[in-house]
Design an enzyme around this catalytic site. Structure first.
Site, PDB file in Angstrom:
ATOM      1  N   GLY A   1      84.156  29.574 -54.629  1.00 46.80           N
ATOM      2  CA  GLY A   1      84.863  28.367 -54.216  1.00 46.80           C
ATOM      3  C   GLY A   1      85.372  28.426 -52.790  1.00 46.80           C
ATOM      4  O   GLY A   1      86.234  29.220 -52.462  1.00 46.80           O
ATOM      5  N   SER A   2      84.816  27.603 -51.939  1.00 44.07           N
ATOM      6  CA  SER A   2      85.495  27.309 -50.686  1.00 44.07           C
ATOM      7  C   SER A   2      85.764  25.831 -50.778  1.00 44.07           C
ATOM      8  O   SER A   2      84.946  25.077 -51.295  1.00 44.07           O
ATOM      9  CB  SER A   2      84.602  27.584 -49.485  1.00 44.07           C
ATOM     10  OG  SER A   2      84.997  26.755 -48.405  1.00 44.07           O
TER      11      SER A   2
END
Lengths: 416, 135
Positions: free
Chosen positions: B63-64
């Site tokens: 997750g960015s």
């Protein structure tokens, strides 16, 4: 399955900007498995940083459709210094699109705060209130230090929440998900360490790496901890491990003690040793034994007025041999202009950077140089984003190094 | 093989093409070039492969919060995969498709399929609009 209220469904069925925003929030809620939406009191918006033209076109489409924010919404950094304190090398069409993006967010009624430290620019939601914030350090500070409740709202969902005043009911909005499951015990470290500024980004980096996205509580911290130190800890923890909420026993509001923060449940324990601190500190630098440095960069998160003032007192009228890029918000620049601090600093080779920072837009000279910083977040992102090697040190060592033009590391604990 | 029934995460048109089953989780931000569709993450085992027009199967995502921005740019630049198959829904990544759809851009279908089953995908894959995968 997400159920919407009649009002929410009616809004989503429309053809205007609010309708588009409501559909985006509702679709996200469905993917997140949220049973409903909740009202949020404020937003902090990270979406105005230029990544490509599509983001600009989306924001302009919302403007065209008449979208306005329904709640207080501050803006995180953009790609340009609109205050004109510093110059980004972004040029041509990309510069135009970056500017258009920033203006579109302003047109929707967002506050022109342009800072990654909105919590030091007067945006401080109340303990226990639900908000929709973006920018990892701001999310960590908001949840942990203010005790307001937010998930990490990234590009596009942040503005959609601000327009609708709604967010998916899940994650850190729910009390049961805010309890610590990991205890990070630092009581074995020398107590004097917690009074120094350089330890907090190091501890934050170590903490983030050890626990990832779990919720943890740091126990064994003695003495008062300033907001600037908590800011530095949270930013480092968010960049090394994706931390959105941390607790520090006796310091942060949801952690008067370990039992409260864990809900009395069994938690995993990680004992931090001095060797672990040394390793984390060394890991923040990508180069050891550099003969010279090309620049100093500070202010990630953005410097508070107190931090900018301490740059002045540490320089003590001595000019820096290499430029010191001091990134901050316009809330600080206004004050520094009023008192003459900015002018005084600029004479000593400090470049104040407002509205943006040196790792999100090209401001540093385009060389593969050596950058010294006191920021765990800059240390994390500068090598990839700027091509510079990084030397990590305390603020006073950064300033002495800038004056000398080479790394000056005075703190024994910082030596490899 | 018998068609695999999957869960539709984001509706989209039927698709067919070469399968690209990644061997490790990826972060789109910093992992995929929005202007070429190339996998650019230096540490990723599939570095150098191109995701454009592929039936892209992801064993995991990192997750960015800017993953959605990269996927939105890919769609706008006509460089998106033909379909995206995820081990589990990643709301941040898929937000890129939700927004692209709102912008009226042609978006690929996104499906959920266990990462172990992803490994069994044939070299050429056809996906129907109701989420059936056939070799």
């Amino acid at each position: 399955m997400t159920s919407l209220t009649r009002h929410e469904s009616a809004t989503a069925a429309g053809a205007d900007g609010a309708a588009m925003a409501m559909r985006i929030v509702a679709e996200s809620a469905r993917l997140l498995g949220a049973p409903r939406l909740i009202c949020v009191q404020s937003a902090h918006i990270d979406g105005a940083l230029y990544h490509g033209d599509a983001g600009t076109l989306f924001a302009e489409e919302l403007v065209r459709l008449g979208a306005k924010v329904a709640i207080r919404a501050t803006l995180n950094v953009g790609a340009l210094d609109l205050m004109g304190c510093s110059k980004s090398h972004l040029s041509g069409a990309r510069r135009d699109m970056a500017k258009r993006l920033m203006l579109a967010y302003e047109a929707m009624g967002c506050e022109k705060s342009w800072t990654c430290a909105p919590y030091q620019a007067g945006h401080r939601p109340a303990l226990g209130s639900d908000v929709a914030w973006g920018e990892s350090n701001a999310v960590a500070f908001c949840n942990s230090v203010l005790g307001a409740r937010t998930n990490r709202y990234g590009d596009y969902l942040d503005i959609a929440c601000a327009i609708t005043g709604r967010a998916p009911d899940c994650g850190l909005h729910r009390a049961e998900n805010r309890l610590a499951t990991v205890i990070v015990d630092v009581s074995g470290l020398p107590a004097a360490l917690f009074g120094s500024d350089w330890i907090w980004p190091v501890l934050g980096t170590l903490y983030g790496r050890e626990i990832g996205t779990s919720i943890g509580i740091v126990s064994g911290v003695t003495g008062p901890v300033s907001e600037d130190k908590l800011k530095a800890f949270g930013a480092a923890a968010a960049s090394s491990g994706g931390v959105g909420l941390f607790h520090i026993a006796g310091v942060t509001p949801e952690a008067p003690d370990v039992v409260t923060a864990t809900g009395g449940r069994l938690a995993t324990r990680i004992t931090v040793t001095p060797a672990m601190v040394h390793a984390a500190q060394a890991g923040l630098s990508t180069i050891h034994g550099a003969a010279s440095i090309d620049a100093v960069a500070i202010g990630s998160p953005h410097l508070s007025l107190e931090e900018l003032e301490s740059v002045g007192s540490l320089l003590a009228s001595r000019p820096a041999r290499v430029p010191i890029y001091a990134c901050t918000g316009r809330h600080v620049v206004r004050e520094a202009d009023r008192t003459g601090l900015r002018k005084a600093l600029e004479k000593l080779n400090v470049i104040v950077v407002a509205d943006t920072c040196v790792v999100v837009t090209p401001i540093l000279p385009d060389i593969n140089g050596v950058l010294m910083t006191n920021s765990g977040k800059f240390a994390h992102y500068a090598p990839g984003n700027t091509g510079y090697d990084v030397v990590y040190g305390s603020l006073s060592d950064c300033i002495e190094s800038a004056i000398a033009g080479r790394p000056v590391i005075t703190n024994a604990a910082l030596r490899p | 093989m018998t068609p695999l029934k999957t869960e539709i995460l984001i509706a989209g048109p039927a698709a067919s093409g070469a399968a690209l089953v990644l061997s490790a989780p990826i972060s789109f931000w910093g992992g995929v070039d929005p202007f070429t569709g190339d996998i650019i993450d230096a540490r990723h085992p599939d570095r150098g492969r191109n995701i454009t027009g592929k039936i892209l199967a992801l064993p995991g995502t990192i997750g960015s919060s800017s993953a959605s921005a990269v996927l939105l740019e890919l769609v706008r630049n006509g460089l998106a995969p033909a379909a995206i198959i995820l081990h589990e829904p990643d709301a941040i990544l898929l937000l890129g498709l939700i927004v692209a759809h709102e912008m009226g851009w042609r978006t690929p279908i996104a499906l959920k399929l266990d990462r172990e089953l992803q490994k069994g995908l044939a070299e050429q894959v056809t996906i129907s609009a109701d989420g059936l995968i056939a070799a």
